[in-house]
Scaffold this motif. Structure first.
Motif, PDB file in Angstrom:
ATOM      1  N   GLY A 190      17.013  -4.140  -0.593  1.00  0.00           N
ATOM      2  CA  GLY A 190      16.025  -4.417  -1.632  1.00  0.00           C
ATOM      3  C   GLY A 190      14.606  -4.293  -1.121  1.00  0.00           C
ATOM      4  N   VAL A 191      14.359  -4.822   0.075  1.00  0.00           N
ATOM      5  CA  VAL A 191      13.017  -4.715   0.657  1.00  0.00           C
ATOM      6  C   VAL A 191      12.674  -3.249   0.921  1.00  0.00           C
ATOM      7  N   MET A 192      13.622  -2.489   1.437  1.00  0.00           N
ATOM      8  CA  MET A 192      13.364  -1.072   1.711  1.00  0.00           C
ATOM      9  C   MET A 192      13.105  -0.296   0.418  1.00  0.00           C
ATOM     10  N   LEU A 193      13.861  -0.599  -0.642  1.00  0.00           N
ATOM     11  CA  LEU A 193      13.646   0.058  -1.923  1.00  0.00           C
ATOM     12  C   LEU A 193      12.267  -0.293  -2.472  1.00  0.00           C
ATOM     13  N   GLY A 194      11.895  -1.567  -2.391  1.00  0.00           N
ATOM     14  CA  GLY A 194      10.571  -1.987  -2.851  1.00  0.00           C
ATOM     15  C   GLY A 194       9.453  -1.305  -2.080  1.00  0.00           C
ATOM     16  N   MET A 195       9.611  -1.213  -0.755  1.00  0.00           N
ATOM     17  CA  MET A 195       8.586  -0.539   0.053  1.00  0.00           C
ATOM     18  C   MET A 195       8.527   0.945  -0.261  1.00  0.00           C
ATOM     19  N   THR A 196       9.682   1.562  -0.539  1.00  0.00           N
ATOM     20  CA  THR A 196       9.697   2.978  -0.910  1.00  0.00           C
ATOM     21  C   THR A 196       8.902   3.206  -2.183  1.00  0.00           C
ATOM     22  N   VAL A 197       9.131   2.376  -3.181  1.00  0.00           N
ATOM     23  CA  VAL A 197       8.404   2.505  -4.446  1.00  0.00           C
ATOM     24  C   VAL A 197       6.917   2.272  -4.227  1.00  0.00           C
ATOM     25  N   LEU A 198       6.574   1.236  -3.469  1.00  0.00           N
ATOM     26  CA  LEU A 198       5.171   0.920  -3.206  1.00  0.00           C
ATOM     27  C   LEU A 198       4.451   2.083  -2.535  1.00  0.00           C
ATOM     28  N   PHE A 199       5.046   2.620  -1.483  1.00  0.00           N
ATOM     29  CA  PHE A 199       4.387   3.700  -0.758  1.00  0.00           C
ATOM     30  C   PHE A 199       4.407   5.008  -1.546  1.00  0.00           C
ATOM     31  N   ALA A 200       5.426   5.242  -2.357  1.00  0.00           N
ATOM     32  CA  ALA A 200       5.433   6.435  -3.211  1.00  0.00           C
ATOM     33  C   ALA A 200       4.286   6.357  -4.214  1.00  0.00           C
ATOM     34  N   ALA A 227      -1.151   7.976  -6.009  1.00  0.00           N
ATOM     35  CA  ALA A 227      -2.529   7.588  -6.336  1.00  0.00           C
ATOM     36  C   ALA A 227      -3.515   8.275  -5.407  1.00  0.00           C
ATOM     37  N   ARG A 228      -3.213   8.336  -4.136  1.00  0.00           N
ATOM     38  CA  ARG A 228      -4.119   8.999  -3.181  1.00  0.00           C
ATOM     39  C   ARG A 228      -4.195  10.495  -3.482  1.00  0.00           C
ATOM     40  N   GLN A 229      -3.076  11.104  -3.788  1.00  0.00           N
ATOM     41  CA  GLN A 229      -3.075  12.537  -4.093  1.00  0.00           C
ATOM     42  C   GLN A 229      -3.924  12.817  -5.329  1.00  0.00           C
ATOM     43  N   ARG A 230      -3.806  11.999  -6.359  1.00  0.00           N
ATOM     44  CA  ARG A 230      -4.616  12.173  -7.561  1.00  0.00           C
ATOM     45  C   ARG A 230      -6.095  12.012  -7.244  1.00  0.00           C
ATOM     46  N   SER A 231      -6.414  11.029  -6.411  1.00  0.00           N
ATOM     47  CA  SER A 231      -7.805  10.807  -6.017  1.00  0.00           C
ATOM     48  C   SER A 231      -8.348  12.019  -5.268  1.00  0.00           C
ATOM     49  N   LEU A 232      -7.565  12.546  -4.332  1.00  0.00           N
ATOM     50  CA  LEU A 232      -8.009  13.728  -3.572  1.00  0.00           C
ATOM     51  C   LEU A 232      -8.123  14.951  -4.469  1.00  0.00           C
TER      52      LEU A 232
END
Length: 148
Positions: free
Chosen positions: A113-123, A128-133
């Motif tokens: 669950g923690v790994m899935l949550g971190m995957t979603v967070l970092f994705a 968001a960073r790609q859109r900003s760039l």
């Protein structure tokens, strides 16, 4: 003309060198002193090896969680679960630390669950960073076109 010396000249003053020697002398004295003191304390009573380390055993009671009284036992400390074993040759009953399959399964799913949550967070962070760039790149191209 610049010097090839990587050590600043202020570090080569006698006072600075003496302070460095004193500092490292005290550090090494502390480290080696601690090592010598720990050797003196090595005279501890020998630990008795449990019978299940040196002979065959049969599990008399399956793995179960330690109660509040048993938590002080040495066998309960590593995992919080113990099983009663009967050593075949000496016919002794002893307790042995064990791992609970239910606890392991619970920890596994918590980790997943923690790994899935971190995957979603970092994705989401990457998107968001790609859109900003992309926005910055589009703005730069627009300004370059306007300046023509």
């Amino acid at each position: 003309m610049e010097s090839d010396c990587r050590i600043p000249m202020s570090c080569l003053r006698p006072r600075v060198l003496a302070l460095h020697a004193l500092f490292w002398g005290l550090v090494s004295l502390r480290v080696f002193g601690a090592a010598l003191l720990s050797e003196d304390k090595a005279t501890v009573k020998p630990v008795v090896t449990p019978c299940w380390h040196i002979e065959e055993f049969v599990v008399a009671a399956e793995c179960f969680q330690c109660n509040s009284f048993q938590l002080s036992w040495a066998a309960c400390l590593p995992t919080g679960y113990i099983e009663r074993v009967n050593c075949t040759r000496s016919n002794k009953d002893e307790y042995k630390s064990c791992r609970s399959s239910l606890l392991d399964e619970h920890r596994f799913w918590k980790f997943e669950g923690v790994m899935l949550g971190m995957t979603v967070l970092f994705a989401l962070t990457v998107v968001a960073r790609q859109r900003s760039l992309d926005r910055l790149a589009s703005e730069k191209v627009r300004r370059q076109i306007e300046s023509i």
